[in-house]
Write a protein that holds these residues in place. Structure first.
Motif, short mmCIF file in Angstrom:
data_model
loop_
_atom_site.label_atom_id
_atom_site.label_comp_id
_atom_site.label_asym_id
_atom_site.label_seq_id
_atom_site.Cartn_x
_atom_site.Cartn_y
_atom_site.Cartn_z
N ARG A 91 -2.54 13.16 -4.66
CA ARG A 91 -1.79 13.54 -5.86
C ARG A 91 -2.42 14.72 -6.60
NH1 ARG A 91 1.47 8.24 -7.84
NH2 ARG A 91 2.11 7.71 -5.73
N ALA B 259 1.13 1.71 -3.79
CA ALA B 259 -0.12 1.89 -4.52
C ALA B 259 -1.08 2.66 -3.65
CB ALA B 259 -0.70 0.51 -4.88
N ALA B 260 -1.00 3.99 -3.74
CA ALA B 260 -1.78 4.84 -2.84
C ALA B 260 -3.28 4.68 -3.08
CB ALA B 260 -1.37 6.29 -3.02
N GLY B 261 -3.66 4.32 -4.31
CA GLY B 261 -5.08 4.25 -4.62
C GLY B 261 -5.70 2.89 -4.34
N TRP C 74 16.77 15.69 4.65
CA TRP C 74 16.12 16.69 5.51
C TRP C 74 17.12 17.72 6.01
CZ3 TRP C 74 13.25 12.67 9.04
CH2 TRP C 74 12.21 12.10 8.30
N GLN D 97 17.08 9.55 3.72
CA GLN D 97 15.98 10.46 4.08
C GLN D 97 16.49 11.56 5.00
OE1 GLN D 97 13.13 7.63 5.79
NE2 GLN D 97 11.52 9.06 5.20
N PHE E 114 10.76 18.54 1.05
CA PHE E 114 10.38 17.28 1.69
C PHE E 114 10.17 16.16 0.68
CE2 PHE E 114 7.55 14.18 3.54
CZ PHE E 114 8.20 13.93 4.74
N MET E 115 9.54 16.49 -0.46
CA MET E 115 9.22 15.43 -1.43
C MET E 115 10.48 14.75 -1.95
SD MET E 115 6.23 14.60 -1.53
CE MET E 115 6.26 13.48 -2.92
N VAL F 143 11.20 11.89 0.17
CA VAL F 143 10.28 10.78 -0.08
C VAL F 143 10.71 10.01 -1.32
CG1 VAL F 143 7.90 10.18 -0.64
CG2 VAL F 143 8.37 11.95 1.05
N GLU G 11 2.22 16.25 -6.33
CA GLU G 11 2.59 15.25 -7.32
C GLU G 11 3.49 14.20 -6.67
OE1 GLU G 11 4.86 16.93 -10.43
OE2 GLU G 11 4.77 15.11 -11.65
N LYS G 12 3.28 12.95 -7.00
CA LYS G 12 4.11 11.85 -6.51
C LYS G 12 4.00 11.62 -5.01
CE LYS G 12 7.50 11.69 -10.16
NZ LYS G 12 8.88 11.82 -10.55
N SER G 13 2.95 12.14 -4.38
CA SER G 13 2.79 11.88 -2.95
C SER G 13 2.62 10.38 -2.70
CB SER G 13 1.56 12.62 -2.43
OG SER G 13 1.24 12.16 -1.15
N LEU G 14 3.14 9.90 -1.57
CA LEU G 14 3.00 8.49 -1.21
C LEU G 14 1.74 8.25 -0.38
CD1 LEU G 14 6.36 6.97 0.02
CD2 LEU G 14 5.27 6.78 -2.19
N MET G 15 1.12 9.32 0.05
CA MET G 15 0.01 9.19 1.00
C MET G 15 -1.15 8.41 0.40
SD MET G 15 -1.67 12.26 3.15
CE MET G 15 -3.44 12.51 3.10
N PRO G 16 -1.75 7.53 1.19
CA PRO G 16 -2.92 6.79 0.67
C PRO G 16 -4.07 7.75 0.41
CG PRO G 16 -2.24 5.96 2.84
CD PRO G 16 -1.43 7.17 2.57
N LYS H 233 0.82 -1.22 0.00
CA LYS H 233 0.00 0.00 0.00
C LYS H 233 0.85 1.27 0.00
CE LYS H 233 -4.03 0.45 1.89
NZ LYS H 233 -5.41 0.20 1.50
N MET H 234 2.11 1.14 0.42
CA MET H 234 2.99 2.30 0.37
C MET H 234 3.27 2.72 -1.07
SD MET H 234 5.96 2.26 3.10
CE MET H 234 5.84 1.85 4.79
N LEU I 244 7.12 9.73 6.96
CA LEU I 244 7.01 9.48 5.52
C LEU I 244 6.23 10.62 4.90
CD1 LEU I 244 6.51 5.65 5.12
CD2 LEU I 244 8.45 7.05 4.47
N GLY I 245 5.54 11.35 5.77
CA GLY I 245 4.90 12.60 5.37
C GLY I 245 5.45 13.68 6.28
#
Lengths: 482, 228, 207
Positions: free
Chosen positions: B129, A64-66, A423, A419, A430-431, A434, B133-138, A61-62, B104-105
């Motif tokens: 998103r 595949a956010a959708g 920082w 990471q 921040f991105m 990630v 853009e490209k965020s990992l967040m569900p 799930k990390m 992670l966020g």
């Protein structure tokens, strides 16, 4: 002196001379453990398999956010704690209690006090874990790391533990062999401290919560104690038992073991507050000192184990069990170093709040505790069930477990450092941090897949042992009737 | 060490010691903290949150947001996440306190000051998103309701940008959970000047809004602002 | 595998024991060195176990220095000097007092009243008999410090401002003006005995 009088090097004579005729034989002791321990181990393994399934799901799930975005109980923030808690409470604690009780029986040369009571406790324990996991999935998580189970589940777990813990303590109290060994000390410490941890956290975080940041301080204290004063002592008790047992040697140094035991117990409880935690400066600095001091017992124990097994030409005798145990021993010393480093302010400056922390936790819970418990299960089950493992699957389990663990720890460790470096670079947003971590999270997912395979092999092996054990029992019964 | 009772006493004492130091002492020191009177403001700090924000905190807890977000501004985080580092005082009204241990966020201790736009938060929760853009967040689609438009389009329906629209004739509206979570996000701000963590410069004026205003002025340094 | 198990089963009767060798000395040396380092570390970074100190600060003093000087800071510094000279001996530099010697002034309800009257009278004429401070009963005698040292109105206003407004102690009561002290002058000068808690309670909090 000791060495010559009761050398286990001559098993035939030594063994016979060792045993008081009034004590029960090992066969009797093992038979007394059979039902209860097989129940605990089987239930623990089911939780292990289930937990690794959810761990894979969480890790996927990390990326595949959708995925499954419409199902609230499968959101990442619920799946991940559920998987971790199933592993900690369902597998590690349960199998750890079982292995520890067997060691108490063997070292005390006494039959298990009451297998039925232990099973009753185990049933409640599994009910507690089930309720807790249900609570997390339905959004009733408490929000404290490693203590996400809601209040009602913690209450059931506490009662269940008391039942099992009392069986363990009585088994120790009724021991025939009055002389105690270092494994018993560690196990007793764990058995005594665990209910204290659970009740303190339960009362001060859930029943009548303390105010503000004190909650965080107590949550840190609980999670630290859960690892260092519950899971670790169980694992250390197992390693201290298995190393001399499998090497067929005396433990190298009694006094070194005494020093490691007490220095571990005195320092471990003070660790756990991260360097950057938003608490007054004295708390993190005390934890830093405690974590570094833990290196002393850690190194002392490792020296003791190594000096014991290195003397033995016959260490392969223990076969598969020893593989897991020695892996746990090496993982332990590596973890102790990483753990101490993690609490040093200059290191924490970089790695705090990154995946690095997860890597260390994985190394501790899986590399040390789970591996030691795997070794113990491989050693204990053939003795209590009277049936052998399928060797190929054991080998597969070991390989997949080691490969999976190494991948996860490596990926999260390196990913975490990258990471943190990102920082600390003022020009980086921040991105960027990630994006740097994403490939390593991917490697971690592969690691979790390998662990899932390892655990399915383990579970199938246990099922086959149980099936053969049952047929053997029933078969012999029929023969006897004839 | 062959005597059980002595062994027990030793175990008891050594653990009691750490209990006294790491549970009792923190509780004695921080457990009776009182609301602070910041130098530059009349209101006691931390100010109470609205009921909606309190519900939002429970959503934050239930969905496990703390698995990936911290609410801790350390000294080295100050340029990115706040005007000052956070201290125990900032969490006085939190129940439960969600420190978090993994980023992670980004950190959220000051998100209310850094990103006060509710619409941005709603879009971000629906599909991260859209805003990053490209965020990992569900995606938290289950906090929203997709429904057929009957008559007028709802006032609170999301304005989904190109590429993220739903089918013609449908709209996406936030549920109570989404609204409360956003209210909670907006309530998260630790910007009162405290003795143990003063703002870099205490404003000269007695204007109570001075600190929050300057906090918003600092938003351009944010890393997750929608412009980026 | 089967043969492995059989072999170990054969040895099963003997359970692990430990050999009674002397522990290596180096472990004690390492332990002692690390303990020494630990003491230094906590001394340096522990912030004196105060709840007001967060890393990277090292002491309350360092935190207090961060606060920009306000008008009246000269008065505050003057008060600090007088406090160190006249009060800190018993009430301690921390303001916490010490058991059997003097009750705390940090967080004391006798100090943090809206008006400075009660604390001023104690400081000038002394105090005797039982008094309850922060829930603890004390029964000691305090000398008439202000009278004996002949402190001026300005000095008294400064030291009381320092005590009442010392944020490092958690005190945040209002500053004391020379006019406020002057208003009490007649009472202070006519009094020849130390005050008792009972008498002081008759003085309104706001004065």
């Amino acid at each position: 002196m000791m060495r010559s009088s009761s050398s286990p090097n001559q098993p035939a004579s030594g063994a016979a001379g060792d045993r008081d005729p009034a004590f029960p034989t090992v066969e009797k002791i093992d038979a007394s453990c059979r039902g209860a321990l097989m129940f605990l181990f089987t239930a623990a393994l089911l939780w292990l398999a289930l937990s690794s399934l959810f761990a894979v799901l969480g890790s996927v799930k990390m990326h595949a956010a959708g995925m499954l975005a419409n199902v609230d109980w499968l959101t990442y923030g619920r799946v991940r704690p559920a998987a971790v808690d199933m592993f900690l409470y369902g597998f590690l604690s349960q199998a750890g209690i079982a292995a520890a009780i067997w060691i108490l029986c063997r070292l005390g040369k006494v039959a298990l006090v009451s297998g039925v009571t232990l099973i009753v406790g185990a049933v409640f324990w599994n009910l507690g874990v089930l309720l807790g996991v249900f609570g997390i999935f339905t959004g009733q998580s408490t929000g404290y790391e490693w203590f996400e189970f809601p209040q009602y589940a913690v209450a059931v777990l506490f009662v269940a533990y008391l039942i099992m813990g009392i069986v363990g303590l009585l088994t120790f109290a009724y021991r025939n062999e009055r002389h105690t060994y270092v494994s018993q000390w560690f196990i007793l410490a764990a058995f005594f401290i665990f209910p204290w941890l659970l009740s303190t956290a339960g009362l001060l975080l859930l029943v009548s919560p303390v105010r503000g940041a004190t909650q965080a301080a107590i949550a840190y204290w609980f999670a630290n104690g859960f690892l260092l004063l519950w899971l670790m002592p169980l694992a250390l008790g197992i390693i201290f038992y298995m190393v001399p047992k499998v090497s067929n040697q005396l433990l190298n140094n009694h006094y070194l073991a005494v020093i490691s035991f007490w220095s571990w117990l005195l320092t471990a409880g003070w660790s756990g507050i991260p360097v950057g935690a938003r608490l007054p400066a004295w708390m993190p600095s005390v934890s830093t000192v405690a974590s570094v001091l833990l290196l002393v017992p850690a190194v002392a124990m490792f020296i003791n184990w190594r000096a014991t097994w290195i003397k033995s030409p016959a260490k392969q005798e223990g076969g598969v069990a020893f593989k897991f145990i020695s892996f746990a021993a090496f993982a332990f010393i590596l973890w102790a170093l990483a753990f101490a480093a993690n609490f040093l302010p200059p290191v924490a400056q970089v790695v705090e709040f990154t995946l690095f922390g997860l890597a260390i936790a994985q190394l501790a819970t899986y590399g040390v505790v789970a591996m030691a418990i795997f070794g113990a299960i491989y050693f204990i089950v053939p003795r209590i069930a009277g049936t052998e493992w399928i060797f190929g699957r054991v080998k597969g389990h070991f390989l997949f477990s080691v490969a999976g663990l190494v991948l996860i720890v490596f990926a999260w460790g390196v990913g975490g450092i990258l990471q943190g470096t990102s920082w600390n670079n003022p020009l980086s947003d921040f991105m960027k941090s990630v994006r740097v971590a994403v490939p390593f999270i991917g490697i971690g997912t592969i690691g979790f897949l390998l662990l899932l395979i390892a655990h399915l092999l383990f579970l199938s092996n246990l099922v086959s042992v149980i099936r053969r054990c049952c047929t053997a029992c029933c078969g012999s019964g029929k023969e006897a009737r004839k | 060490m062959n005597y059980g009772p002595i062994l027990f006493l030793g175990i008891f004492l050594s653990f009691a010691l750490s209990w006294a130091g790491m549970v009792f002492l923190p509780q004695k020191q921080l457990g009776h903290q009182e609301l602070a009177k910041p130098f530059d403001a009349e209101a006691l700090y931390p100010t109470p949150h609205s009921g909606l924000a309190e519900q939002g905190r429970q959503v934050y807890r239930a969905e496990g947001c703390a698995a990936c977000h911290t609410q801790q501004v350390r000294p080295q985080d100050v340029p990115q996440y706040g005007l000052r580092f956070t201290v125990a005082q900032d969490y006085l009204r939190d129940e439960p306190v969600q420190f978090g241990s993994l980023r992670l966020g980004p950190d959220l201790a000051n998100i209310g000051a850094r990103m006060p736009d509710a619409k941005w938060h709603l879009l971000h929760l629906y599909n991260p998103r859209i805003t990053i853009e490209k965020s990992l967040m569900p995606q938290y689609k289950y906090l929203f309701e997709k429904r057929k438009i009957r008559g007028e389009r709802s006032a609170n329906a999301l304005d989904l940008p190109k590429g993220f629209e739903v089918e013609e004739g449908f709209e996406v509206v936030p549920t109570d959970r989404a609204d409360s979570l956003v209210a909670y996000m907006k309530s998260l701000r630790s910007d009162a000047s405290l003795f143990e963590s003063p703002l870099p410069t205490v404003p000269e004026t007695d204007d109570t809004n001075a600190a929050p205003a300057s906090a918003e002025a600092a938003t351009p340094t944010n890393t997750n602002s929608p412009e980026k | 595998m089967k043969s492995d198990a059989k072999k170990s089963v054969r040895n099963d009767e003997s359970e692990p024991k430990a050999s009674q060798t002397a522990a290596p000395v180096f472990i004690f040396v390492v332990l002692a060195l690390l303990l020494y380092w630990g003491a230094l570390h906590i001394d340096q970074y522990g912030g004196g176990f105060r709840k007001e100190v967060y890393a990277p600060f090292k002491s309350v003093k360092e935190v207090a220095k961060l606060h920009p000087k306000k008008s009246g800071d000269d008065v505050f510094e003057r008060g600090e000097k007088i406090y160190a000279l006249a009060c800190a001996g018993c009430h301690q530099p921390s303001g916490l007092g010490s058991p059997g010697v003097a009750p705390p002034v940090a967080g004391s309800e006798w100090v943090l009243t809206p008006g400075p009257g009660r604390a001023l009278l104690i400081a000038y004429n002394g105090l005797t008999g039982p008094i309850t401070v922060k829930g603890t009963e004390w029964n000691l005698a305090m000398l008439a410090m202000g009278q004996q040292l002949g402190l001026s109105d300005e000095d008294l206003a400064a030291v009381l401002t320092y005590i009442r407004g010392n944020a490092a102690w958690g005190n945040n009561a209002s500053a004391v003006t020379v006019e406020q002290v002057k208003a009490h002058r007649p009472t202070m000068d006519s009094r020849t005995q130390p005050w008792t808690a009972e008498e002081l309670l008759k003085i309104p909090e706001t004065e």
